[in-house]
Write a protein that holds these residues in place. Structure first.
Motif, PDB file in Angstrom:
ATOM      1  N   ILE A 213     -11.224  -4.218  12.024  1.00  0.00           N
ATOM      2  CA  ILE A 213     -11.234  -4.357  13.482  1.00  0.00           C
ATOM      3  C   ILE A 213      -9.813  -4.295  14.029  1.00  0.00           C
ATOM      4  O   ILE A 213      -9.542  -3.649  15.037  1.00  0.00           O
ATOM      5  CB  ILE A 213     -11.914  -5.680  13.880  1.00  0.00           C
ATOM      6  CG1 ILE A 213     -13.395  -5.638  13.504  1.00  0.00           C
ATOM      7  CG2 ILE A 213     -11.755  -5.944  15.377  1.00  0.00           C
ATOM      8  CD1 ILE A 213     -14.139  -6.924  13.819  1.00  0.00           C
ATOM      9  N   MET A 214      -8.881  -4.968  13.346  1.00  0.00           N
ATOM     10  CA  MET A 214      -7.479  -4.934  13.790  1.00  0.00           C
ATOM     11  C   MET A 214      -6.940  -3.515  13.761  1.00  0.00           C
ATOM     12  O   MET A 214      -6.248  -3.073  14.703  1.00  0.00           O
ATOM     13  CB  MET A 214      -6.633  -5.852  12.900  1.00  0.00           C
ATOM     14  CG  MET A 214      -6.877  -7.335  13.123  1.00  0.00           C
ATOM     15  SD  MET A 214      -5.757  -8.369  12.171  1.00  0.00           S
ATOM     16  CE  MET A 214      -6.579  -8.352  10.578  1.00  0.00           C
ATOM     17  N   LEU A 215      -7.234  -2.787  12.712  1.00  0.00           N
ATOM     18  CA  LEU A 215      -6.768  -1.410  12.580  1.00  0.00           C
ATOM     19  C   LEU A 215      -7.335  -0.540  13.696  1.00  0.00           C
ATOM     20  O   LEU A 215      -6.652   0.343  14.232  1.00  0.00           O
ATOM     21  CB  LEU A 215      -7.172  -0.853  11.216  1.00  0.00           C
ATOM     22  CG  LEU A 215      -6.728   0.581  10.914  1.00  0.00           C
ATOM     23  CD1 LEU A 215      -5.211   0.684  10.959  1.00  0.00           C
ATOM     24  CD2 LEU A 215      -7.253   1.022   9.548  1.00  0.00           C
ATOM     25  N   ARG A 216      -8.567  -0.803  14.097  1.00  0.00           N
ATOM     26  CA  ARG A 216      -9.195  -0.016  15.160  1.00  0.00           C
ATOM     27  C   ARG A 216      -8.454  -0.203  16.482  1.00  0.00           C
ATOM     28  O   ARG A 216      -8.193   0.765  17.212  1.00  0.00           O
ATOM     29  CB  ARG A 216     -10.660  -0.417  15.313  1.00  0.00           C
ATOM     30  CG  ARG A 216     -11.412   0.410  16.348  1.00  0.00           C
ATOM     31  CD  ARG A 216     -12.860  -0.036  16.479  1.00  0.00           C
ATOM     32  NE  ARG A 216     -13.606   0.832  17.390  1.00  0.00           N
ATOM     33  CZ  ARG A 216     -14.838   0.594  17.786  1.00  0.00           C
ATOM     34  NH1 ARG A 216     -15.481  -0.496  17.353  1.00  0.00           N
ATOM     35  NH2 ARG A 216     -15.453   1.438  18.617  1.00  0.00           N
ATOM     36  N   PHE A 217      -8.076  -1.442  16.808  1.00  0.00           N
ATOM     37  CA  PHE A 217      -7.367  -1.704  18.058  1.00  0.00           C
ATOM     38  C   PHE A 217      -5.951  -1.135  18.024  1.00  0.00           C
ATOM     39  O   PHE A 217      -5.473  -0.581  19.016  1.00  0.00           O
ATOM     40  CB  PHE A 217      -7.330  -3.213  18.331  1.00  0.00           C
ATOM     41  CG  PHE A 217      -8.592  -3.751  18.934  1.00  0.00           C
ATOM     42  CD1 PHE A 217      -8.780  -3.720  20.310  1.00  0.00           C
ATOM     43  CD2 PHE A 217      -9.592  -4.262  18.132  1.00  0.00           C
ATOM     44  CE1 PHE A 217      -9.958  -4.209  20.866  1.00  0.00           C
ATOM     45  CE2 PHE A 217     -10.772  -4.752  18.674  1.00  0.00           C
ATOM     46  CZ  PHE A 217     -10.956  -4.720  20.052  1.00  0.00           C
ATOM     47  N   VAL A 218      -5.289  -1.283  16.889  1.00  0.00           N
ATOM     48  CA  VAL A 218      -3.934  -0.743  16.764  1.00  0.00           C
ATOM     49  C   VAL A 218      -3.962   0.782  16.914  1.00  0.00           C
ATOM     50  O   VAL A 218      -3.117   1.372  17.599  1.00  0.00           O
ATOM     51  CB  VAL A 218      -3.314  -1.140  15.409  1.00  0.00           C
ATOM     52  CG1 VAL A 218      -1.997  -0.402  15.185  1.00  0.00           C
ATOM     53  CG2 VAL A 218      -3.078  -2.641  15.359  1.00  0.00           C
ATOM     54  N   SER A 219      -4.939   1.435  16.292  1.00  0.00           N
ATOM     55  CA  SER A 219      -5.047   2.895  16.387  1.00  0.00           C
ATOM     56  C   SER A 219      -5.368   3.344  17.814  1.00  0.00           C
ATOM     57  O   SER A 219      -4.831   4.334  18.308  1.00  0.00           O
ATOM     58  CB  SER A 219      -6.119   3.399  15.418  1.00  0.00           C
ATOM     59  OG  SER A 219      -5.805   3.072  14.090  1.00  0.00           O
ATOM     60  N   GLU A 220      -6.247   2.620  18.493  1.00  0.00           N
ATOM     61  CA  GLU A 220      -6.651   2.983  19.842  1.00  0.00           C
ATOM     62  C   GLU A 220      -5.489   2.938  20.824  1.00  0.00           C
ATOM     63  O   GLU A 220      -5.358   3.803  21.698  1.00  0.00           O
ATOM     64  CB  GLU A 220      -7.770   2.056  20.310  1.00  0.00           C
ATOM     65  CG  GLU A 220      -8.212   2.262  21.757  1.00  0.00           C
ATOM     66  CD  GLU A 220      -8.908   3.597  21.975  1.00  0.00           C
ATOM     67  OE1 GLU A 220      -8.920   4.072  23.135  1.00  0.00           O
ATOM     68  OE2 GLU A 220      -9.444   4.158  20.981  1.00  0.00           O
ATOM     69  N   PHE A 221      -4.617   1.920  20.706  1.00  0.00           N
ATOM     70  CA  PHE A 221      -3.547   1.733  21.684  1.00  0.00           C
ATOM     71  C   PHE A 221      -2.166   2.073  21.124  1.00  0.00           C
ATOM     72  O   PHE A 221      -1.150   1.626  21.647  1.00  0.00           O
ATOM     73  CB  PHE A 221      -3.565   0.287  22.197  1.00  0.00           C
ATOM     74  CG  PHE A 221      -4.814  -0.091  22.918  1.00  0.00           C
ATOM     75  CD1 PHE A 221      -4.999   0.284  24.247  1.00  0.00           C
ATOM     76  CD2 PHE A 221      -5.837  -0.796  22.276  1.00  0.00           C
ATOM     77  CE1 PHE A 221      -6.166  -0.049  24.925  1.00  0.00           C
ATOM     78  CE2 PHE A 221      -7.001  -1.134  22.949  1.00  0.00           C
ATOM     79  CZ  PHE A 221      -7.170  -0.755  24.274  1.00  0.00           C
ATOM     80  N   ARG A 222      -2.163   2.892  20.094  1.00  0.00           N
ATOM     81  CA  ARG A 222      -0.910   3.272  19.456  1.00  0.00           C
ATOM     82  C   ARG A 222       0.030   3.981  20.430  1.00  0.00           C
ATOM     83  O   ARG A 222       1.257   3.797  20.374  1.00  0.00           O
ATOM     84  CB  ARG A 222      -1.194   4.174  18.245  1.00  0.00           C
ATOM     85  CG  ARG A 222       0.047   4.520  17.430  1.00  0.00           C
ATOM     86  CD  ARG A 222      -0.307   5.470  16.299  1.00  0.00           C
ATOM     87  NE  ARG A 222      -1.319   4.904  15.416  1.00  0.00           N
ATOM     88  CZ  ARG A 222      -1.048   4.075  14.419  1.00  0.00           C
ATOM     89  NH1 ARG A 222       0.213   3.719  14.180  1.00  0.00           N
ATOM     90  NH2 ARG A 222      -2.021   3.611  13.659  1.00  0.00           N
ATOM     91  N   ASP A 223      -0.519   4.785  21.317  1.00  0.00           N
ATOM     92  CA  ASP A 223       0.304   5.580  22.235  1.00  0.00           C
ATOM     93  C   ASP A 223       0.388   4.961  23.629  1.00  0.00           C
ATOM     94  O   ASP A 223       0.807   5.629  24.585  1.00  0.00           O
ATOM     95  CB  ASP A 223      -0.253   7.006  22.327  1.00  0.00           C
ATOM     96  CG  ASP A 223      -0.209   7.735  20.995  1.00  0.00           C
ATOM     97  OD1 ASP A 223       0.769   7.519  20.245  1.00  0.00           O
ATOM     98  OD2 ASP A 223      -1.149   8.491  20.692  1.00  0.00           O
TER      99      ASP A 223
END
Length: 459
Positions: A213-223
């Motif tokens: 779940i953490m990886l999903r949020f980090v990937s979504e808002f990376r940019d």
């Protein structure tokens, strides 16, 4: 590069330091014609302050920081700057040109100004934040008690500068819906809300097991220009407050380790050595009088020595004024003093009741074996017993033992004839380890001086 705020903060500190020196000169020299300052000393102190203050984190963001801790950091940093200035003046043989009163006035006025300026600015920011200004909008991701606790703390302290503006529920059996905060369970809608409504931070209040779940949020808002912070739920694993440290170039979360970061240990070490040196110097006449009284009270040495455990379990020899008549005990057995103990001399009874028998331990502090404030050390024989029956006892060894401590100023002194008494002492020691700050040390020292010299349990 330094931002404009950082440059302004440094400029204000320079002005306050120089102004403090000039004001001290006017106070010291009543005749204006005699008013003088040492320009080289002031210049060096300013330069050293500009180098030292960032090391103590004085120019970092104050959001969520303790004012008491900040004041303690400012005080310690400024005292070290002044100590460095004195060393330099001594090395170039210019100390005879410095007025001692002027130096004391300067140190005090500038310290008050440096702390006061920060308190005033914090008060202004606090008022603004209570009015709904200068707040950072935060979206919290999580569920259950940990998420509820994070949001509750944020709402209870608006002066910290954060505002809960959205909540994304993860695996919670019961939906937590704080008043006025929109709650989402759809990832796409949540992402759209974050981008459209000016969310500046996302806090992941999740257990370590929710890595996907953490990886999903980090990937979504990376940019996106959104700060993402991880507030792990490790209450069931971490003994002390967990902190992220750099370990061989990789971030690591300490679950069971020293509760004090390296920078705090350095601050504590510097304070201990300076305080012990000054205390021994100031108390020399009293130490001499007590030593004579002990020698005249009964046959035996002036000092009582005993082996104790220090930081990380290292054994050292502790010093006290002898308060008992010379006697022998069986090997491996140490009998605690009790009320009306016939082994205690008349002089010893006074020393124990007033804690004057502990003064030689400043020698241990100066040698680096003890600290001014910390868990009180016990006889090694008692350590071996209590370690088996008192929860958390072993963790008292994670820092240096102290002459005084949080347990002592809260009434846990003297004989521990019941396990409950030792359990209470250890609980206070662990509280100190979890909540250490330079300000807390100063509070304990002040309380010890104010009420700690005489106690009914000390005999």
């Amino acid at each position: 590069m330094l931002g404009i705020q950082g440059l302004l903060a440094r400029l204000v500190d320079v002005i306050l330091i120089v102004a403090g020196a000039l004001l001290a000169s006017r106070i010291r020299f009543e005749d204006l014609a005699q008013t003088r300052v040492d320009g080289a000393f002031i210049t060096f102190s300013v330069a050293l302050a500009l180098v030292s203050f960032p090391v103590f984190g004085l120019y970092e963001s104050w959001r969520g920081r303790s004012l008491l801790r900040l004041s303690g950091q400012v005080s310690l940093a400024w005292l070290l700057v002044q100590a460095g200035g004195l060393v330099l003046m001594f090395s170039v043989h210019r100390t005879d040109m410095i007025s001692r009163l002027w130096f004391i006035y300067w140190t005090a006025t500038s310290a008050a100004a440096l702390i006061g300026a920060r308190l005033v600015l914090h008060g202004v920011l606090r008022s603004m934040r209570y009015a709904g200004m200068n707040l950072r909008n935060v979206a919290v991701v999580g569920g259950g008690e940990h998420c509820r606790e994070v949001v509750g703390k944020m709402q209870a302290s608006p002066a910290s500068g954060f505002r809960a503006s959205a909540l994304f529920e993860v695996g919670a059996e019961e939906i937590f819906a704080p008043k006025g905060v929109p709650v989402f369970d759809d990832f796409e809608k949540f992402s759209e809300y974050v981008r459209k409504d000016g969310i500046q931070e996302i806090w992941l209040a999740l257990p370590l097991s929710e890595a996907q779940i953490m990886l999903r949020f980090v990937s979504e808002f990376r940019d996106d220009l959104v700060n993402i912070r991880f507030i792990p739920d490790v209450r069931s694993m971490a003994l002390f407050d967990p902190g992220v440290v750099d370990l061989i170039g990789a971030p690591a979360i300490s679950l069971v380790a020293s509760p004090l970061p390296a920078r705090a240990m350095v601050q504590k070490e510097i304070f201990d050595r300076l305080f012990a040196a000054l205390a021994l110097l100031a108390l020399t006449p009293l130490l001499a009088v007590v030593a004579i009284a002990v020698k005249c009270s009964s046959r035996g040495p002036v000092f009582f020595t005993q082996y104790r455990k220090g930081a990380d379990g290292h054994v050292f020899k502790i010093y006290k004024f002898r308060t008992m008549r010379a006697h022998a005990e069986k090997k491996g057995i140490v009998t605690q003093a009790t009320k009306g103990d016939p082994r205690i001399t008349r002089v010893g009874a006074i020393l124990r009741r007033t804690s004057l028998d502990e003064l030689p331990q400043f020698i241990n502090v100066l040698r680096g074996e003890m600290s001014v404030v910390g868990p009180r050390p016990h006889a090694i024989e008692h350590d071996e017993v209590y370690q088996k029956v008192v929860d958390g006892y072993i963790h008292r060894y994670r820092i240096k033992p102290g002459i005084t401590g949080w347990a002592q100023i809260n009434g846990y002194r003297g004989e521990t004839d019941q396990i409950e008494k030792m359990q209470g002492r250890v609980e206070h020691d662990l509280y100190y380890l979890c909540n250490w700050s330079f300000g807390l040390d100063m509070r304990i020292v002040a309380a010890t001086i104010a009420k700690g010299f005489v106690h009914s349990n000390a005999y």
